[in-house]
Design a protein around this motif. Structure first.
Motif, PDB file in Angstrom:
ATOM      1  N   LYS A  97     -35.856  10.703  -7.326  1.00 50.10           N
ATOM      2  CA  LYS A  97     -35.768   9.898  -8.543  1.00 50.10           C
ATOM      3  C   LYS A  97     -34.579   8.938  -8.483  1.00 50.10           C
ATOM      4  CE  LYS A  97     -36.873   8.786 -12.821  1.00 50.10           C
ATOM      5  NZ  LYS A  97     -35.760   7.933 -13.224  1.00 50.10           N
ATOM      6  N   THR A  98     -33.481   9.427  -7.903  1.00 53.55           N
ATOM      7  CA  THR A  98     -32.288   8.584  -7.782  1.00 53.55           C
ATOM      8  C   THR A  98     -32.583   7.350  -6.934  1.00 53.55           C
ATOM      9  OG1 THR A  98     -30.886  10.531  -8.001  1.00 53.55           O
ATOM     10  CG2 THR A  98     -29.867   8.604  -7.018  1.00 53.55           C
ATOM     11  N   ALA A  99     -33.284   7.551  -5.818  1.00 54.82           N
ATOM     12  CA  ALA A  99     -33.621   6.412  -4.943  1.00 54.82           C
ATOM     13  C   ALA A  99     -34.603   5.458  -5.636  1.00 54.82           C
ATOM     14  CB  ALA A  99     -34.195   6.915  -3.616  1.00 54.82           C
ATOM     15  N   ILE A 100     -35.550   6.018  -6.383  1.00 50.74           N
ATOM     16  CA  ILE A 100     -36.513   5.163  -7.097  1.00 50.74           C
ATOM     17  C   ILE A 100     -35.772   4.269  -8.103  1.00 50.74           C
ATOM     18  CG2 ILE A 100     -38.430   5.147  -8.762  1.00 50.74           C
ATOM     19  CD1 ILE A 100     -39.470   7.713  -7.383  1.00 50.74           C
ATOM     20  N   ASP A 101     -34.843   4.861  -8.835  1.00 50.14           N
ATOM     21  CA  ASP A 101     -34.083   4.057  -9.806  1.00 50.14           C
ATOM     22  C   ASP A 101     -33.352   2.912  -9.111  1.00 50.14           C
ATOM     23  OD1 ASP A 101     -34.895   5.823 -11.746  1.00 50.14           O
ATOM     24  OD2 ASP A 101     -32.965   6.846 -11.937  1.00 50.14           O
ATOM     25  N   ARG A 102     -32.844   3.190  -7.935  1.00 47.14           N
ATOM     26  CA  ARG A 102     -32.032   2.191  -7.242  1.00 47.14           C
ATOM     27  C   ARG A 102     -32.852   1.043  -6.645  1.00 47.14           C
ATOM     28  NH1 ARG A 102     -27.269   3.881  -5.178  1.00 47.14           N
ATOM     29  NH2 ARG A 102     -27.034   1.708  -4.550  1.00 47.14           N
ATOM     30  N   ILE A 103     -34.171   1.212  -6.493  1.00 44.17           N
ATOM     31  CA  ILE A 103     -34.952   0.077  -5.967  1.00 44.17           C
ATOM     32  C   ILE A 103     -35.107  -1.020  -7.030  1.00 44.17           C
ATOM     33  CG2 ILE A 103     -36.139   1.336  -4.127  1.00 44.17           C
ATOM     34  CD1 ILE A 103     -38.606   1.507  -5.811  1.00 44.17           C
ATOM     35  N   PHE A 104     -34.676  -0.711  -8.234  1.00 41.71           N
ATOM     36  CA  PHE A 104     -34.684  -1.744  -9.276  1.00 41.71           C
ATOM     37  C   PHE A 104     -33.839  -2.953  -8.865  1.00 41.71           C
ATOM     38  CE2 PHE A 104     -32.831  -3.458 -13.301  1.00 41.71           C
ATOM     39  CZ  PHE A 104     -33.979  -4.054 -13.771  1.00 41.71           C
ATOM     40  N   ALA A 105     -32.813  -2.703  -8.052  1.00 39.37           N
ATOM     41  CA  ALA A 105     -31.943  -3.811  -7.622  1.00 39.37           C
ATOM     42  C   ALA A 105     -32.733  -4.875  -6.851  1.00 39.37           C
ATOM     43  CB  ALA A 105     -30.795  -3.278  -6.759  1.00 39.37           C
ATOM     44  N   VAL A 106     -33.779  -4.461  -6.145  1.00 40.03           N
ATOM     45  CA  VAL A 106     -34.615  -5.425  -5.417  1.00 40.03           C
ATOM     46  C   VAL A 106     -35.448  -6.238  -6.418  1.00 40.03           C
ATOM     47  CG1 VAL A 106     -36.410  -5.707  -3.655  1.00 40.03           C
ATOM     48  CG2 VAL A 106     -34.650  -3.953  -3.365  1.00 40.03           C
ATOM     49  N   THR A 107     -35.910  -5.572  -7.450  1.00 39.87           N
ATOM     50  CA  THR A 107     -36.648  -6.267  -8.513  1.00 39.87           C
ATOM     51  C   THR A 107     -35.762  -7.341  -9.154  1.00 39.87           C
ATOM     52  OG1 THR A 107     -37.979  -4.308  -8.947  1.00 39.87           O
ATOM     53  CG2 THR A 107     -37.820  -5.893 -10.741  1.00 39.87           C
ATOM     54  N   GLU A 108     -34.474  -7.043  -9.250  1.00 42.39           N
ATOM     55  CA  GLU A 108     -33.543  -7.990  -9.886  1.00 42.39           C
ATOM     56  C   GLU A 108     -33.343  -9.280  -9.093  1.00 42.39           C
ATOM     57  OE1 GLU A 108     -30.317  -4.969 -10.451  1.00 42.39           O
ATOM     58  OE2 GLU A 108     -30.174  -5.901 -12.420  1.00 42.39           O
ATOM     59  N   ILE A 109     -33.768  -9.285  -7.811  1.00 37.72           N
ATOM     60  CA  ILE A 109     -33.652 -10.511  -7.010  1.00 37.72           C
ATOM     61  C   ILE A 109     -34.512 -11.611  -7.632  1.00 37.72           C
ATOM     62  CG2 ILE A 109     -34.148 -11.567  -4.750  1.00 37.72           C
ATOM     63  CD1 ILE A 109     -33.573  -8.781  -3.495  1.00 37.72           C
ATOM     64  N   ASP A 110     -35.653 -11.211  -8.173  1.00 40.61           N
ATOM     65  CA  ASP A 110     -36.570 -12.182  -8.764  1.00 40.61           C
ATOM     66  C   ASP A 110     -36.148 -12.498 -10.211  1.00 40.61           C
ATOM     67  OD1 ASP A 110     -39.603 -13.287  -8.325  1.00 40.61           O
ATOM     68  OD2 ASP A 110     -39.202 -12.795 -10.428  1.00 40.61           O
ATOM     69  N   PRO A 111     -36.027 -13.792 -10.540  1.00 36.05           N
ATOM     70  CA  PRO A 111     -35.588 -14.151 -11.898  1.00 36.05           C
ATOM     71  C   PRO A 111     -36.501 -13.596 -12.987  1.00 36.05           C
ATOM     72  CG  PRO A 111     -35.971 -16.129 -10.527  1.00 36.05           C
ATOM     73  CD  PRO A 111     -36.305 -14.943  -9.686  1.00 36.05           C
ATOM     74  N   ASP A 112     -37.783 -13.387 -12.635  1.00 32.43           N
ATOM     75  CA  ASP A 112     -38.718 -12.829 -13.620  1.00 32.43           C
ATOM     76  C   ASP A 112     -38.910 -11.318 -13.463  1.00 32.43           C
ATOM     77  OD1 ASP A 112     -39.191 -15.338 -14.735  1.00 32.43           O
ATOM     78  OD2 ASP A 112     -40.639 -15.806 -13.156  1.00 32.43           O
ATOM     79  N   TYR A 113     -37.993 -10.689 -12.716  1.00 34.73           N
ATOM     80  CA  TYR A 113     -38.076  -9.233 -12.508  1.00 34.73           C
ATOM     81  C   TYR A 113     -39.425  -8.826 -11.925  1.00 34.73           C
ATOM     82  CZ  TYR A 113     -33.770  -7.925 -14.997  1.00 34.73           C
ATOM     83  OH  TYR A 113     -32.462  -7.744 -15.376  1.00 34.73           O
ATOM     84  N   LYS A 114     -39.878  -9.589 -10.937  1.00 38.94           N
ATOM     85  CA  LYS A 114     -41.158  -9.235 -10.323  1.00 38.94           C
ATOM     86  C   LYS A 114     -40.872  -8.252  -9.172  1.00 38.94           C
ATOM     87  CE  LYS A 114     -45.398 -11.625  -9.059  1.00 38.94           C
ATOM     88  NZ  LYS A 114     -45.482 -11.484  -7.602  1.00 38.94           N
ATOM     89  N   THR A 115     -41.444  -7.062  -9.277  1.00 41.63           N
ATOM     90  CA  THR A 115     -41.240  -6.053  -8.231  1.00 41.63           C
ATOM     91  C   THR A 115     -42.131  -6.387  -7.036  1.00 41.63           C
ATOM     92  OG1 THR A 115     -40.757  -4.350  -9.881  1.00 41.63           O
ATOM     93  CG2 THR A 115     -41.454  -3.579  -7.721  1.00 41.63           C
TER      94      THR A 115
END
Ligand SMILES: Cc1cc2nc3c(=O)[nH]c(=O)nc-3n(C[C@H](O)[C@H](O)[C@H](O)COP(=O)(O)O)c2cc1C
Length: 184
Positions: A97-115
């Motif tokens: 779960k900890t690692a899953i939460d941290r992949i959010f940082a990759v989503t943040e690369i996109d200005p529209d939060y596109k995963t």
């Protein structure tokens, strides 16, 4: 050939989750897929701080500089993500779960939060073995994929396994191989 990233949330390296992963990997590699596995328990991965400050540097998207930096490049290029975990209190282990939460940082690369788009599969070992036992995890897994927009490739549960080695000789291992080898 697909690139498959396995996040292993089990702390028991020869445990039941690991046996599922091993067979799945054998199956996938037999069809020429490229598999990489991270054993999260043996890595230094901190919990998400919720700073919402990630994504500024695509090469190092999180504000926390720990072992997630080893995973991000593989996560970005993976076609398939395998979430593998023992069931701990009707959920993924904290390591996963900890690692899953941290992949959010990759989503943040996109200005529209596109995963980034992925296909996803879940492997899980648990002591319980009835349908009710897996219901909370299925609910969470489906909700997660629905939110992320990922394709659900399904899941495989090994129920009725508690101690290391309990899974030996069980039919679920050949299922894990078959699922790995049936990836297109
Ligand atoms: C902290 C902890 C919590 C657990 N919670 C559950 C649970 O909620 N349901 C269940 O069926 N098994 C539960 N188990 C049993 C494990 O899922 C089972 O031992 C599993 O085979 C462990 O996988 P591993 O060999 O990959 O570590 C729990 C085990 C531990 C240590």
């Amino acid at each position: 050939m697909k690139k498959i990233l396995i996040l292993n949330g089990s702390p028991r390296i020869n445990g039941n989750t690991y046996s599922l992963i091993e067979k799945f990997t054998e199956g996938a590699e037999s069809k020429g897929h490229k598999v990489i596995r991270f054993d999260l328990h043996f890595m230094n991965i901190n919990g998400c701080k919720g700073c919402l400050g990630g994504g500024k540097d695509p090469e190092s998207p999180c504000t926390q500089k720990d072992d997630m930096l080893k995973i991000y490049p593989h996560y970005k290029e993976a076609d398939i993500l395998v979430l593998a975990s023992p069931m701990y209190y009707w959920a993924f282990s904290a390591q996963l779960k900890t690692a899953i939460d941290r992949i959010f940082a990759v989503t943040e690369i996109d200005p529209d939060y596109k995963t980034p788009y992925k296909e996803c599969f879940m492997l899980m070992a648990a002591e319980g073995d009835d349908k009710d036992n897996f219901e909370p995890v299925i609910h969470y897994y489906k909700s997660l994929l629905n939110y992320l927009g990922w394709k659900d490739l399904g899941y495989l549960f090994a129920g009725g396994v508690m101690r290391v080695g309990d899974i030996k000789g069980k039919e679920v291992l050949s299922k894990a191989f078959d699922i790995g080898s049936s990836i297109l």
